[in-house]
Design a protein around this motif. Structure first.
Motif, PDB file in Angstrom:
ATOM      1  N   HIS A 270      35.943  21.249  52.171  1.00 20.56           N
ATOM      2  CA  HIS A 270      35.973  19.841  51.773  1.00 20.56           C
ATOM      3  C   HIS A 270      37.264  19.154  52.207  1.00 20.56           C
ATOM      4  O   HIS A 270      37.243  18.025  52.710  1.00 20.56           O
ATOM      5  CB  HIS A 270      35.788  19.728  50.259  1.00 20.56           C
ATOM      6  N   ASP A 271      38.393  19.829  52.003  1.00 17.78           N
ATOM      7  CA  ASP A 271      39.672  19.175  52.282  1.00 17.78           C
ATOM      8  C   ASP A 271      40.673  20.023  53.072  1.00 17.78           C
ATOM      9  O   ASP A 271      41.824  19.642  53.227  1.00 17.78           O
ATOM     10  CB  ASP A 271      40.320  18.712  50.972  1.00 17.78           C
ATOM     11  N   GLY A 272      40.249  21.187  53.563  1.00 19.90           N
ATOM     12  CA  GLY A 272      41.140  22.016  54.373  1.00 19.90           C
ATOM     13  C   GLY A 272      42.153  22.811  53.558  1.00 19.90           C
ATOM     14  O   GLY A 272      43.081  23.377  54.120  1.00 19.90           O
ATOM     15  N   SER A 273      41.974  22.863  52.258  1.00 17.16           N
ATOM     16  CA  SER A 273      42.881  23.650  51.421  1.00 17.16           C
ATOM     17  C   SER A 273      42.382  25.091  51.361  1.00 17.16           C
ATOM     18  O   SER A 273      41.416  25.465  52.029  1.00 17.16           O
ATOM     19  CB  SER A 273      42.988  23.027  50.027  1.00 17.16           C
ATOM     20  N   THR A 274      43.061  25.914  50.561  1.00 20.37           N
ATOM     21  CA  THR A 274      42.721  27.329  50.460  1.00 20.37           C
ATOM     22  C   THR A 274      42.630  27.744  48.999  1.00 20.37           C
ATOM     23  O   THR A 274      43.536  27.462  48.215  1.00 20.37           O
ATOM     24  CB  THR A 274      43.804  28.194  51.158  1.00 20.37           C
ATOM     25  N   LEU A 275      41.556  28.425  48.657  1.00 13.82           N
ATOM     26  CA  LEU A 275      41.436  29.042  47.348  1.00 13.82           C
ATOM     27  C   LEU A 275      42.032  30.435  47.451  1.00 13.82           C
ATOM     28  O   LEU A 275      41.601  31.244  48.281  1.00 13.82           O
ATOM     29  CB  LEU A 275      39.973  29.133  46.910  1.00 13.82           C
ATOM     30  N   VAL A 276      43.052  30.704  46.647  1.00 12.21           N
ATOM     31  CA  VAL A 276      43.687  32.017  46.607  1.00 12.21           C
ATOM     32  C   VAL A 276      43.163  32.726  45.369  1.00 12.21           C
ATOM     33  O   VAL A 276      43.297  32.225  44.256  1.00 12.21           O
ATOM     34  CB  VAL A 276      45.223  31.906  46.534  1.00 12.21           C
ATOM     35  N   GLU A 277      42.557  33.875  45.579  1.00 12.04           N
ATOM     36  CA  GLU A 277      42.004  34.646  44.472  1.00 12.04           C
ATOM     37  C   GLU A 277      42.717  35.990  44.390  1.00 12.04           C
ATOM     38  O   GLU A 277      42.789  36.728  45.375  1.00 12.04           O
ATOM     39  CB  GLU A 277      40.516  34.877  44.702  1.00 12.04           C
ATOM     40  N   LEU A 278      43.268  36.280  43.225  1.00 11.64           N
ATOM     41  CA  LEU A 278      43.912  37.559  42.955  1.00 11.64           C
ATOM     42  C   LEU A 278      43.034  38.307  41.966  1.00 11.64           C
ATOM     43  O   LEU A 278      42.642  37.754  40.942  1.00 11.64           O
ATOM     44  CB  LEU A 278      45.297  37.364  42.351  1.00 11.64           C
ATOM     45  N   ALA A 279      42.733  39.550  42.267  1.00 13.48           N
ATOM     46  CA  ALA A 279      41.898  40.356  41.378  1.00 13.48           C
ATOM     47  C   ALA A 279      42.541  41.723  41.202  1.00 13.48           C
ATOM     48  O   ALA A 279      43.308  42.184  42.058  1.00 13.48           O
ATOM     49  CB  ALA A 279      40.492  40.504  41.955  1.00 13.48           C
ATOM     50  N   ALA A 280      42.228  42.357  40.097  1.00  9.90           N
ATOM     51  CA  ALA A 280      42.706  43.717  39.849  1.00  9.90           C
ATOM     52  C   ALA A 280      41.671  44.456  39.024  1.00  9.90           C
ATOM     53  O   ALA A 280      41.031  43.875  38.146  1.00  9.90           O
ATOM     54  CB  ALA A 280      44.043  43.689  39.129  1.00  9.90           C
ATOM     55  N   GLU A 281      41.523  45.725  39.348  1.00 10.60           N
ATOM     56  CA  GLU A 281      40.663  46.616  38.583  1.00 10.60           C
ATOM     57  C   GLU A 281      41.542  47.728  38.036  1.00 10.60           C
ATOM     58  O   GLU A 281      42.362  48.293  38.762  1.00 10.60           O
ATOM     59  CB  GLU A 281      39.570  47.201  39.474  1.00 10.60           C
ATOM     60  N   PHE A 282      41.360  48.029  36.764  1.00  9.59           N
ATOM     61  CA  PHE A 282      42.182  49.034  36.098  1.00  9.59           C
ATOM     62  C   PHE A 282      41.319  50.048  35.386  1.00  9.59           C
ATOM     63  O   PHE A 282      40.252  49.715  34.884  1.00  9.59           O
ATOM     64  CB  PHE A 282      43.065  48.383  35.015  1.00  9.59           C
ATOM     65  N   ALA A 283      41.842  51.248  35.290  1.00  8.63           N
ATOM     66  CA  ALA A 283      41.330  52.240  34.359  1.00  8.63           C
ATOM     67  C   ALA A 283      42.528  52.606  33.495  1.00  8.63           C
ATOM     68  O   ALA A 283      43.596  52.962  34.009  1.00  8.63           O
ATOM     69  CB  ALA A 283      40.800  53.461  35.092  1.00  8.63           C
ATOM     70  N   ALA A 284      42.371  52.444  32.200  1.00 15.06           N
ATOM     71  CA  ALA A 284      43.475  52.717  31.274  1.00 15.06           C
ATOM     72  C   ALA A 284      42.914  53.337  30.005  1.00 15.06           C
ATOM     73  O   ALA A 284      41.761  53.080  29.643  1.00 15.06           O
ATOM     74  CB  ALA A 284      44.213  51.420  30.935  1.00 15.06           C
ATOM     75  N   PRO A 285      43.729  54.168  29.327  1.00 17.23           N
ATOM     76  CA  PRO A 285      43.272  54.690  28.038  1.00 17.23           C
ATOM     77  C   PRO A 285      42.883  53.535  27.126  1.00 17.23           C
ATOM     78  O   PRO A 285      43.528  52.484  27.139  1.00 17.23           O
ATOM     79  CB  PRO A 285      44.503  55.432  27.504  1.00 17.23           C
TER      80      PRO A 285
ATOM     81  N   ARG B   8      40.667  38.427  37.153  1.00 13.19           N
ATOM     82  CA  ARG B   8      40.634  37.558  38.336  1.00 13.19           C
ATOM     83  C   ARG B   8      41.338  36.264  37.972  1.00 13.19           C
ATOM     84  O   ARG B   8      41.056  35.660  36.938  1.00 13.19           O
ATOM     85  CB  ARG B   8      39.184  37.291  38.712  1.00 13.19           C
ATOM     86  N   GLU B   9      42.268  35.871  38.809  1.00 11.95           N
ATOM     87  CA  GLU B   9      42.970  34.594  38.660  1.00 11.95           C
ATOM     88  C   GLU B   9      42.898  33.889  40.005  1.00 11.95           C
ATOM     89  O   GLU B   9      42.904  34.534  41.053  1.00 11.95           O
ATOM     90  CB  GLU B   9      44.435  34.798  38.251  1.00 11.95           C
ATOM     91  N   SER B  10      42.862  32.562  39.999  1.00 13.46           N
ATOM     92  CA  SER B  10      42.773  31.832  41.266  1.00 13.46           C
ATOM     93  C   SER B  10      43.491  30.495  41.171  1.00 13.46           C
ATOM     94  O   SER B  10      43.744  29.977  40.078  1.00 13.46           O
ATOM     95  CB  SER B  10      41.309  31.620  41.661  1.00 13.46           C
ATOM     96  N   ARG B  11      43.797  29.974  42.358  1.00  9.56           N
ATOM     97  CA  ARG B  11      44.459  28.670  42.445  1.00  9.56           C
ATOM     98  C   ARG B  11      44.218  28.105  43.840  1.00  9.56           C
ATOM     99  O   ARG B  11      44.180  28.838  44.828  1.00  9.56           O
ATOM    100  CB  ARG B  11      45.956  28.833  42.200  1.00  9.56           C
ATOM    101  N   VAL B  12      44.112  26.793  43.923  1.00 11.27           N
ATOM    102  CA  VAL B  12      43.962  26.124  45.215  1.00 11.27           C
ATOM    103  C   VAL B  12      45.354  25.753  45.732  1.00 11.27           C
ATOM    104  O   VAL B  12      46.174  25.208  44.994  1.00 11.27           O
ATOM    105  CB  VAL B  12      43.071  24.871  45.098  1.00 11.27           C
ATOM    106  N   VAL B  13      45.594  26.064  46.995  1.00 11.29           N
ATOM    107  CA  VAL B  13      46.827  25.683  47.680  1.00 11.29           C
ATOM    108  C   VAL B  13      46.446  24.646  48.727  1.00 11.29           C
ATOM    109  O   VAL B  13      45.535  24.891  49.526  1.00 11.29           O
ATOM    110  CB  VAL B  13      47.502  26.910  48.342  1.00 11.29           C
TER     111      VAL B  13
END
Length: 153
Positions: A110-125, A15-20
């Motif tokens: 609080h200030d009308g901005s947006t939190l953008v959250e990117l998430a990914a789920e993986f299954a890998a060897p 999960r990674e996030s940033r405020v725009v």
């Protein structure tokens, strides 16, 4: 006689996030189409299956490094400002046996901005799990940086 069995796939989530500093509707306008035109890693996106605005539609994403992924939209919500897609084909083949990506926008009251959250789920060897997670985290951070630049330029 057969050799030892391969280790089972390992699941991981990042999960990674940033405020725009813009209202959620402005950010959603850039995300909703799943065209990713703001991201420097994307060369082109073609809608190949289904209506572009529908769950089940398919995107063929060509990256600047020559890789190609086919994505299927599995969730698209204007109410919750969220989009999810699965990667079901990749050239060259992905190290991940399965990948589900999500983008969620959350209004910051609080200030009308947006939190953008990117998430990914993986299954890998098991032997590839760390590499898959590290690569995905880097790409998510880059995507967030490019989205921020595109919206605030």
């Amino acid at each position: 006689m057969t050799g030892p069995a391969a280790p089972p796939p390992s699941s991981s989530r990042i999960r990674e996030s940033r405020v725009v500093p813009l209202p959620v509707d402005r950010v959603w306008d850039r995300i909703r189409s799943a065209q990713f035109t703001f991201w420097r890693a994307v060369k082109s996106v073609q809608v190949e299956g289904g209506s572009p605005d529908a769950v089940g539609s398919v995107r063929r994403v060509t990256y600047t490094d020559g890789a190609v992924e086919e994505l299927r939209i599995v969730e698209l919500s204007d109410l919750s400002h969220s989009l999810s897609y699965e990667v079901f084909a990749s050239t060259p083949p992905s190290r991940a046996a399965a990948a589900l990506h999500s983008i969620r926008l959350i209004p910051v009251t609080h200030d009308g901005s947006t939190l953008v959250e990117l998430a990914a789920e993986f299954a890998a060897p098991g032997e590839w799990t760390a590499a898959v997670v590290q690569d995905a985290a880097f790409k998510k951070k880059e995507m967030l940086e490019d989205l921020h630049k595109a919206l605030t330029a």
